[in-house]
Scaffold this motif. Structure first.
Motif, PDB file in Angstrom:
ATOM      1  N   ASN A  41       0.819  -1.226   0.000  1.00 25.86           N
ATOM      2  CA  ASN A  41       0.000   0.000   0.000  1.00 25.86           C
ATOM      3  C   ASN A  41       0.848   1.269   0.000  1.00 25.86           C
ATOM      4  O   ASN A  41       0.328   2.351   0.247  1.00 25.86           O
ATOM      5  CB  ASN A  41      -0.937   0.018   1.211  1.00 25.86           C
ATOM      6  N   ASP A  42       2.145   1.152  -0.238  1.00 25.87           N
ATOM      7  CA  ASP A  42       3.060   2.292  -0.230  1.00 25.87           C
ATOM      8  C   ASP A  42       3.274   2.800  -1.653  1.00 25.87           C
ATOM      9  O   ASP A  42       3.335   2.012  -2.601  1.00 25.87           O
ATOM     10  CB  ASP A  42       4.419   1.908   0.344  1.00 25.87           C
ATOM     11  N   THR A  43       3.409   4.115  -1.775  1.00 25.22           N
ATOM     12  CA  THR A  43       3.701   4.743  -3.066  1.00 25.22           C
ATOM     13  C   THR A  43       4.747   5.831  -2.839  1.00 25.22           C
ATOM     14  O   THR A  43       4.620   6.638  -1.920  1.00 25.22           O
ATOM     15  CB  THR A  43       2.443   5.400  -3.669  1.00 25.22           C
ATOM     16  N   ILE A  44       5.760   5.845  -3.703  1.00 21.38           N
ATOM     17  CA  ILE A  44       6.767   6.908  -3.657  1.00 21.38           C
ATOM     18  C   ILE A  44       6.878   7.499  -5.050  1.00 21.38           C
ATOM     19  O   ILE A  44       7.101   6.774  -6.021  1.00 21.38           O
ATOM     20  CB  ILE A  44       8.141   6.398  -3.199  1.00 21.38           C
ATOM     21  N   ASP A  45       6.708   8.821  -5.147  1.00 22.64           N
ATOM     22  CA  ASP A  45       6.868   9.542  -6.403  1.00 22.64           C
ATOM     23  C   ASP A  45       8.169  10.330  -6.338  1.00 22.64           C
ATOM     24  O   ASP A  45       8.427  11.035  -5.355  1.00 22.64           O
ATOM     25  CB  ASP A  45       5.694  10.495  -6.631  1.00 22.64           C
ATOM     26  N   LEU A  46       8.970  10.212  -7.384  1.00 26.47           N
ATOM     27  CA  LEU A  46      10.285  10.835  -7.421  1.00 26.47           C
ATOM     28  C   LEU A  46      10.475  11.569  -8.744  1.00 26.47           C
ATOM     29  O   LEU A  46      10.219  11.012  -9.807  1.00 26.47           O
ATOM     30  CB  LEU A  46      11.365   9.751  -7.275  1.00 26.47           C
ATOM     31  N   LYS A  47      10.888  12.820  -8.658  1.00 29.53           N
ATOM     32  CA  LYS A  47      11.209  13.619  -9.845  1.00 29.53           C
ATOM     33  C   LYS A  47      12.667  14.031  -9.723  1.00 29.53           C
ATOM     34  O   LYS A  47      13.076  14.636  -8.727  1.00 29.53           O
ATOM     35  CB  LYS A  47      10.321  14.862  -9.922  1.00 29.53           C
ATOM     36  N   ILE A  48      13.461  13.693 -10.741  1.00 28.64           N
ATOM     37  CA  ILE A  48      14.903  13.965 -10.721  1.00 28.64           C
ATOM     38  C   ILE A  48      15.244  14.975 -11.801  1.00 28.64           C
ATOM     39  O   ILE A  48      14.931  14.769 -12.973  1.00 28.64           O
ATOM     40  CB  ILE A  48      15.710  12.676 -10.945  1.00 28.64           C
ATOM     41  N   ASN A  49      15.881  16.068 -11.395  1.00 26.18           N
ATOM     42  CA  ASN A  49      16.400  17.080 -12.314  1.00 26.18           C
ATOM     43  C   ASN A  49      17.912  16.906 -12.382  1.00 26.18           C
ATOM     44  O   ASN A  49      18.589  17.020 -11.371  1.00 26.18           O
ATOM     45  CB  ASN A  49      16.089  18.489 -11.813  1.00 26.18           C
ATOM     46  N   THR A  50      18.423  16.646 -13.570  1.00 22.09           N
ATOM     47  CA  THR A  50      19.864  16.555 -13.756  1.00 22.09           C
ATOM     48  C   THR A  50      20.362  17.925 -14.208  1.00 22.09           C
ATOM     49  O   THR A  50      19.894  18.463 -15.207  1.00 22.09           O
ATOM     50  CB  THR A  50      20.224  15.490 -14.808  1.00 22.09           C
ATOM     51  N   LEU A  51      21.292  18.479 -13.442  1.00 19.21           N
ATOM     52  CA  LEU A  51      21.850  19.798 -13.731  1.00 19.21           C
ATOM     53  C   LEU A  51      23.216  19.633 -14.385  1.00 19.21           C
ATOM     54  O   LEU A  51      23.736  18.532 -14.524  1.00 19.21           O
ATOM     55  CB  LEU A  51      21.975  20.603 -12.435  1.00 19.21           C
ATOM     56  N   LYS A  52      23.799  20.763 -14.772  1.00 14.70           N
ATOM     57  CA  LYS A  52      25.158  20.734 -15.307  1.00 14.70           C
ATOM     58  C   LYS A  52      26.094  20.166 -14.252  1.00 14.70           C
ATOM     59  O   LYS A  52      25.816  20.234 -13.058  1.00 14.70           O
ATOM     60  CB  LYS A  52      25.612  22.145 -15.684  1.00 14.70           C
ATOM     61  N   LYS A  53      27.186  19.616 -14.701  1.00 15.89           N
ATOM     62  CA  LYS A  53      28.196  19.018 -13.824  1.00 15.89           C
ATOM     63  C   LYS A  53      27.635  17.841 -13.022  1.00 15.89           C
ATOM     64  O   LYS A  53      28.094  17.557 -11.920  1.00 15.89           O
ATOM     65  CB  LYS A  53      28.807  20.067 -12.887  1.00 15.89           C
ATOM     66  N   GLU A  54      26.582  17.188 -13.581  1.00 14.04           N
ATOM     67  CA  GLU A  54      26.022  15.956 -13.015  1.00 14.04           C
ATOM     68  C   GLU A  54      25.421  16.103 -11.616  1.00 14.04           C
ATOM     69  O   GLU A  54      25.250  15.118 -10.907  1.00 14.04           O
ATOM     70  CB  GLU A  54      27.068  14.839 -13.014  1.00 14.04           C
ATOM     71  N   LYS A  55      25.120  17.313 -11.186  1.00 16.58           N
ATOM     72  CA  LYS A  55      24.434  17.513  -9.910  1.00 16.58           C
ATOM     73  C   LYS A  55      22.968  17.130 -10.094  1.00 16.58           C
ATOM     74  O   LYS A  55      22.386  17.304 -11.165  1.00 16.58           O
ATOM     75  CB  LYS A  55      24.536  18.964  -9.438  1.00 16.58           C
ATOM     76  N   ILE A  56      22.361  16.623  -9.034  1.00 19.52           N
ATOM     77  CA  ILE A  56      20.971  16.172  -9.069  1.00 19.52           C
ATOM     78  C   ILE A  56      20.165  16.933  -8.026  1.00 19.52           C
ATOM     79  O   ILE A  56      20.607  17.101  -6.888  1.00 19.52           O
ATOM     80  CB  ILE A  56      20.889  14.659  -8.763  1.00 19.52           C
ATOM     81  N   THR A  57      18.987  17.392  -8.434  1.00 16.13           N
ATOM     82  CA  THR A  57      18.005  17.931  -7.497  1.00 16.13           C
ATOM     83  C   THR A  57      16.674  17.277  -7.838  1.00 16.13           C
ATOM     84  O   THR A  57      16.550  16.581  -8.847  1.00 16.13           O
ATOM     85  CB  THR A  57      17.859  19.465  -7.608  1.00 16.13           C
ATOM     86  N   GLY A  58      15.685  17.502  -7.014  1.00 15.42           N
ATOM     87  CA  GLY A  58      14.378  16.945  -7.332  1.00 15.42           C
ATOM     88  C   GLY A  58      13.432  16.977  -6.160  1.00 15.42           C
ATOM     89  O   GLY A  58      13.725  17.570  -5.118  1.00 15.42           O
ATOM     90  N   ASN A  59      12.302  16.318  -6.357  1.00 16.62           N
ATOM     91  CA  ASN A  59      11.248  16.248  -5.341  1.00 16.62           C
ATOM     92  C   ASN A  59      10.879  14.790  -5.105  1.00 16.62           C
ATOM     93  O   ASN A  59      10.921  13.981  -6.037  1.00 16.62           O
ATOM     94  CB  ASN A  59       9.999  17.000  -5.811  1.00 16.62           C
ATOM     95  N   MET A  60      10.507  14.485  -3.873  1.00 18.82           N
ATOM     96  CA  MET A  60      10.050  13.139  -3.568  1.00 18.82           C
ATOM     97  C   MET A  60       8.919  13.207  -2.557  1.00 18.82           C
ATOM     98  O   MET A  60       8.988  13.957  -1.578  1.00 18.82           O
ATOM     99  CB  MET A  60      11.189  12.274  -3.023  1.00 18.82           C
ATOM    100  N   VAL A  61       7.865  12.424  -2.822  1.00 14.44           N
ATOM    101  CA  VAL A  61       6.727  12.316  -1.920  1.00 14.44           C
ATOM    102  C   VAL A  61       6.574  10.842  -1.566  1.00 14.44           C
ATOM    103  O   VAL A  61       6.412   9.997  -2.448  1.00 14.44           O
ATOM    104  CB  VAL A  61       5.429  12.849  -2.573  1.00 14.44           C
ATOM    105  N   MET A  62       6.643  10.556  -0.259  1.00 17.37           N
ATOM    106  CA  MET A  62       6.523   9.180   0.222  1.00 17.37           C
ATOM    107  C   MET A  62       5.197   9.006   0.952  1.00 17.37           C
ATOM    108  O   MET A  62       4.961   9.659   1.960  1.00 17.37           O
ATOM    109  CB  MET A  62       7.674   8.836   1.166  1.00 17.37           C
ATOM    110  N   LYS A  63       4.366   8.119   0.428  1.00 16.97           N
ATOM    111  CA  LYS A  63       3.095   7.782   1.070  1.00 16.97           C
ATOM    112  C   LYS A  63       3.201   6.343   1.546  1.00 16.97           C
ATOM    113  O   LYS A  63       2.973   5.407   0.788  1.00 16.97           O
ATOM    114  CB  LYS A  63       1.939   7.936   0.089  1.00 16.97           C
ATOM    115  N   VAL A  64       3.584   6.171   2.812  1.00 17.63           N
ATOM    116  CA  VAL A  64       3.750   4.851   3.410  1.00 17.63           C
ATOM    117  C   VAL A  64       2.509   4.568   4.247  1.00 17.63           C
ATOM    118  O   VAL A  64       2.082   5.404   5.047  1.00 17.63           O
ATOM    119  CB  VAL A  64       5.036   4.790   4.265  1.00 17.63           C
ATOM    120  N   PHE A  65       1.930   3.381   4.063  1.00 26.64           N
ATOM    121  CA  PHE A  65       0.684   2.998   4.722  1.00 26.64           C
ATOM    122  C   PHE A  65       0.778   3.177   6.241  1.00 26.64           C
ATOM    123  O   PHE A  65       1.745   2.771   6.865  1.00 26.64           O
ATOM    124  CB  PHE A  65       0.348   1.540   4.379  1.00 26.64           C
TER     125      PHE A  65
END
Length: 158
Positions: A48-72
Motif C-alpha cells: 500500500n506504499d507509493t513513492i513519487d520521485l522527480k529527478i532534475n539533472t543539472l550541469k556538472k552531473e548535480k541532481i536535485t528533485g522532489n520526492m513524496v513518500m506515502k507509506v501505509f
C-alpha cells in the motif's frame, strides 16, 4: 590583555563562519535556480506504499528533485532531494517535512542504484553525529533485499 586576544579571536571566528554560511546559501540558491539538463520521473509501489520521485539533472552531473513518500499508516513525507551520481549509484540528501507536522524539517541520506531504466532504493546502516545523518563508511548498502524499486513514468506537472 589575554581576554582581549580571546575576544578578538572569537570575533574573527564568527566573521569567518558567517562568510562561509553566506557562500553556502549562495551556492544552494544557484543550484536550485539552475535550469535542468534533463528531467525524469519515477514511481515505486510496494503493498500500500507509493513513492513519487522527480529527478532534475543539472550541469556538472548535480541532481536535485522532489520526492513524496506515502507509506501505509504513516504521515506523508514531502520533500526535496539533492546529490550526485558516483558511478551507477545516486547519493542524495532527502530533506522533508511530515504532512501532519510541517514545523519540523528532517534530513536523511539515501542511495539509489541505477539498473537500466530502474532505480533501486538501497538499505544501509545510517549513523548520526552532531545532528547529521550519513551512511556508515565501510558498511555496504544492500540493493538486493529491498522494498522499493522505481520505474520510469511520465512526468506530470502539478
Amino acid at each position: 590583555m589575554k581576554n582581549l586576544g580571546l575576544f578578538c579571536l572569537l570575533l574573527v571566528c564568527i566573521a569567518l563562519e558567517s562568510c562561509n554560511k553566506n557562500q553556502k546559501d549562495v551556492k544552494a540558491t544557484l543550484i536550485s535556480s539552475e535550469k535542468p539538463v534533463s528531467v525524469q520521473c519515477y514511481k515505486a509501489l510496494y503493498d500500500n506504499d507509493t513513492i513519487d520521485l522527480k529527478i532534475n539533472t543539472l550541469k556538472k552531473e548535480k541532481i536535485t528533485g522532489n520526492m513524496v513518500m506515502k507509506v501505509f499508516n504513516r504521515a506523508k513525507k514531502i520533500g526535496k532531494i539533492a546529490g550526485e551520481f558516483h558511478g551507477d549509484t545516486l547519493f542524495v540528501a532527502y530533506t522533508f517535512i511530515l504532512e501532519a507536522n510541517k514545523q519540523i524539517t528532517y534530513k536523511n541520506p539515501m542511495a539509489f542504484l541505477k539498473r537500466g531504466n530502474e532505480l533501486i532504493l538501497g538499505n544501509g546502516e545510517i549513523e548520526t553525529t552532531m545532528g547529521a545523518s550519513y551512511f556508515v563508511k565501510g558498511k555496504p548498502i544492500d540493493f538486493d533485499n529491498v522494498k522499493y524499486k522505481f520505474t520510469k513514468v511520465d512526468c506530470i506537472d502539478k
